[in-house]
Scaffold this motif. Structure first.
Motif, PDB file in Angstrom:
ATOM      1  N   THR A 111      72.873  10.074  68.113  1.00  0.00           N
ATOM      2  CA  THR A 111      74.378  10.265  68.254  1.00  0.00           C
ATOM      3  C   THR A 111      74.935  10.517  67.019  1.00  0.00           C
ATOM      4  N   SER A 112      76.189  11.294  67.014  1.00  0.00           N
ATOM      5  CA  SER A 112      76.937  11.446  65.908  1.00  0.00           C
ATOM      6  C   SER A 112      78.480  10.908  66.133  1.00  0.00           C
ATOM      7  N   LEU A 113      78.911  10.875  65.278  1.00  0.00           N
ATOM      8  CA  LEU A 113      80.577  10.478  65.230  1.00  0.00           C
ATOM      9  C   LEU A 113      81.399  11.411  65.102  1.00  0.00           C
ATOM     10  N   SER A 114      82.714  11.391  65.605  1.00  0.00           N
ATOM     11  CA  SER A 114      83.877  12.352  64.949  1.00  0.00           C
ATOM     12  C   SER A 114      85.152  11.455  65.112  1.00  0.00           C
ATOM     13  N   TYR A 115      86.004  11.899  64.363  1.00  0.00           N
ATOM     14  CA  TYR A 115      87.163  11.275  64.477  1.00  0.00           C
ATOM     15  C   TYR A 115      88.286  11.962  64.971  1.00  0.00           C
ATOM     16  N   LEU A 118      84.270   6.666  56.946  1.00  0.00           N
ATOM     17  CA  LEU A 118      85.520   6.737  57.268  1.00  0.00           C
ATOM     18  C   LEU A 118      86.349   7.086  56.034  1.00  0.00           C
ATOM     19  N   LEU A 119      86.015   6.494  54.885  1.00  0.00           N
ATOM     20  CA  LEU A 119      86.600   6.720  53.517  1.00  0.00           C
ATOM     21  C   LEU A 119      86.568   8.057  53.211  1.00  0.00           C
ATOM     22  N   ALA A 120      85.429   8.673  53.212  1.00  0.00           N
ATOM     23  CA  ALA A 120      85.115  10.044  52.895  1.00  0.00           C
ATOM     24  C   ALA A 120      86.122  11.063  53.887  1.00  0.00           C
ATOM     25  N   TYR A 121      86.315  10.728  55.123  1.00  0.00           N
ATOM     26  CA  TYR A 121      87.053  11.444  55.986  1.00  0.00           C
ATOM     27  C   TYR A 121      88.456  11.457  55.582  1.00  0.00           C
ATOM     28  N   ALA A 122      88.915  10.144  55.429  1.00  0.00           N
ATOM     29  CA  ALA A 122      90.405   9.747  55.024  1.00  0.00           C
ATOM     30  C   ALA A 122      90.801  10.490  53.594  1.00  0.00           C
ATOM     31  N   ASN A 165     105.759   7.932  50.997  1.00  0.00           N
ATOM     32  CA  ASN A 165     105.278   8.385  52.203  1.00  0.00           C
ATOM     33  C   ASN A 165     103.915   7.600  52.331  1.00  0.00           C
ATOM     34  N   LYS A 166     103.811   6.424  52.838  1.00  0.00           N
ATOM     35  CA  LYS A 166     102.630   5.610  52.867  1.00  0.00           C
ATOM     36  C   LYS A 166     102.401   4.963  54.353  1.00  0.00           C
ATOM     37  N   ILE A 167     101.232   4.747  54.591  1.00  0.00           N
ATOM     38  CA  ILE A 167     100.898   3.855  55.892  1.00  0.00           C
ATOM     39  C   ILE A 167      99.611   2.899  55.753  1.00  0.00           C
ATOM     40  N   ILE A 168      99.479   2.298  56.533  1.00  0.00           N
ATOM     41  CA  ILE A 168      98.249   1.273  56.742  1.00  0.00           C
ATOM     42  C   ILE A 168      97.405   2.015  57.741  1.00  0.00           C
ATOM     43  N   LEU A 169      96.231   2.453  57.513  1.00  0.00           N
ATOM     44  CA  LEU A 169      95.191   2.919  58.429  1.00  0.00           C
ATOM     45  C   LEU A 169      94.023   2.108  58.459  1.00  0.00           C
ATOM     46  N   THR A 170      93.677   1.579  59.948  1.00  0.00           N
ATOM     47  CA  THR A 170      92.455   0.899  60.319  1.00  0.00           C
ATOM     48  C   THR A 170      91.786   1.494  61.411  1.00  0.00           C
ATOM     49  N   THR A 171      90.658   0.909  61.668  1.00  0.00           N
ATOM     50  CA  THR A 171      89.863   1.143  62.795  1.00  0.00           C
ATOM     51  C   THR A 171      90.304   0.471  64.193  1.00  0.00           C
ATOM     52  N   GLU A 172      90.170   1.173  65.260  1.00  0.00           N
ATOM     53  CA  GLU A 172      90.386   0.444  66.675  1.00  0.00           C
ATOM     54  C   GLU A 172      89.789  -0.928  66.593  1.00  0.00           C
ATOM     55  N   LYS A 173      88.617  -1.280  65.953  1.00  0.00           N
ATOM     56  CA  LYS A 173      88.207  -2.499  66.166  1.00  0.00           C
ATOM     57  C   LYS A 173      88.949  -3.510  65.169  1.00  0.00           C
ATOM     58  N   PRO A 231      90.878   6.378  65.525  1.00  0.00           N
ATOM     59  CA  PRO A 231      89.666   6.452  66.510  1.00  0.00           C
ATOM     60  C   PRO A 231      88.552   7.108  66.285  1.00  0.00           C
ATOM     61  N   VAL A 232      87.579   6.544  66.817  1.00  0.00           N
ATOM     62  CA  VAL A 232      86.214   7.123  66.447  1.00  0.00           C
ATOM     63  C   VAL A 232      85.613   7.365  67.632  1.00  0.00           C
ATOM     64  N   ARG A 233      85.042   8.673  67.985  1.00  0.00           N
ATOM     65  CA  ARG A 233      84.236   9.147  69.149  1.00  0.00           C
ATOM     66  C   ARG A 233      82.591   9.315  68.825  1.00  0.00           C
ATOM     67  N   VAL A 234      81.899   9.025  69.882  1.00  0.00           N
ATOM     68  CA  VAL A 234      80.586   8.909  69.765  1.00  0.00           C
ATOM     69  C   VAL A 234      80.127  10.137  70.749  1.00  0.00           C
ATOM     70  N   HIS A 235      79.205  11.125  70.078  1.00  0.00           N
ATOM     71  CA  HIS A 235      78.486  12.220  70.840  1.00  0.00           C
ATOM     72  C   HIS A 235      77.207  12.137  70.919  1.00  0.00           C
ATOM     73  N   PHE A 236      76.790  12.193  71.966  1.00  0.00           N
ATOM     74  CA  PHE A 236      75.220  12.305  72.309  1.00  0.00           C
ATOM     75  C   PHE A 236      74.582  13.463  71.779  1.00  0.00           C
ATOM     76  N   LEU A 237      73.654  13.439  71.009  1.00  0.00           N
ATOM     77  CA  LEU A 237      72.920  14.616  70.781  1.00  0.00           C
ATOM     78  C   LEU A 237      71.712  15.136  71.704  1.00  0.00           C
TER      79      LEU A 237
END
Length: 184
Positions: free
Chosen positions: A23-27, A58-62, A99-107, A130-136
């Motif tokens: 699988t892979s993940l996407s945001y 997630l840090l790299a994506y953010a 301009n600031k927010i707190i960002l967290t995972t769904e978990k 949100p994080v999505r799982v994609h089957f390869l």
């Protein structure tokens, strides 16, 4: 010649009853848990609140999405305490941008929400990534079929006579696999 997936499966030595899926993940777009929070954009500064085993992806994506990202890591599966609340708010106050927010995972959001009223979370500029799982390799249908068969094998036998109606089983694989929204 073996494909990389075949090499990985060979290294894992799965049992005959085990199937390996890739699988892979996407945001997806983040969503707000705060009614009066500004929509984050490329100029937003983020306090990234993570209680996950490896926050690096997630840090790299953010960091690609926002002006600045300040990581506040917690242990995987961390349940937040009053001391954590103080640490979170102190770290957020240290970010000097308007301009600031707190960002967290769904978990992690689900565990923060355990304190929603006591901590007045509705007042926090709290966003969820949100994080999505994609089957390869086009294997999602196969995974769902195996999962359905596994769950079906654990339904208790119907009682022969009972005053209470038994829990009904799904009528079909399609009913079992039907979801009302995106999967995670």
């Amino acid at each position: 010649m073996l494909f990389r997936s075949d090499q990985l499966i060979a290294e894992l030595h799965p049992l005959p009853s085990q199937t390996v899926y890739f699988t892979s993940l996407s945001y997806d777009q983040p969503y707000s848990l705060s009614p009066a929070s500004n929509i984050p954009n490329a100029d937003t500064h983020v306090l990234l609140l993570c209680g996950i085993a490896n926050p690096s992806p997630l840090l790299a994506y953010a960091k690609e999405q926002y002006a600045a990202v300040h990581l506040l890591p917690f242990a995987d599966h961390h349940y937040f305490s009053e001391a954590d609340r103080e640490e979170i708010l102190a770290a957020f106050r240290e970010i000097k941008a308007a301009n600031k927010i707190i960002l967290t995972t769904e978990k992690d959001a689900s565990r923060l929400l355990l304190h929603a009223d006591a901590w007045k979370l509705h007042e926090w500029p709290l966003w969820v990534q949100p994080v999505r799982v994609h089957f390869l390799f086009d294997t999602e249908a196969r995974f769902q079929k195996e999962l359905f068969a596994f769950v079906q094998s654990y339904y208790p036998p119907e009682p022969e006579s009972s005053n209470n109606a038994p829990l009904s089983q799904p009528d079909s694989e399609q009913q079992f696999l039907k979801t009302d929204g995106p999967t995670e």
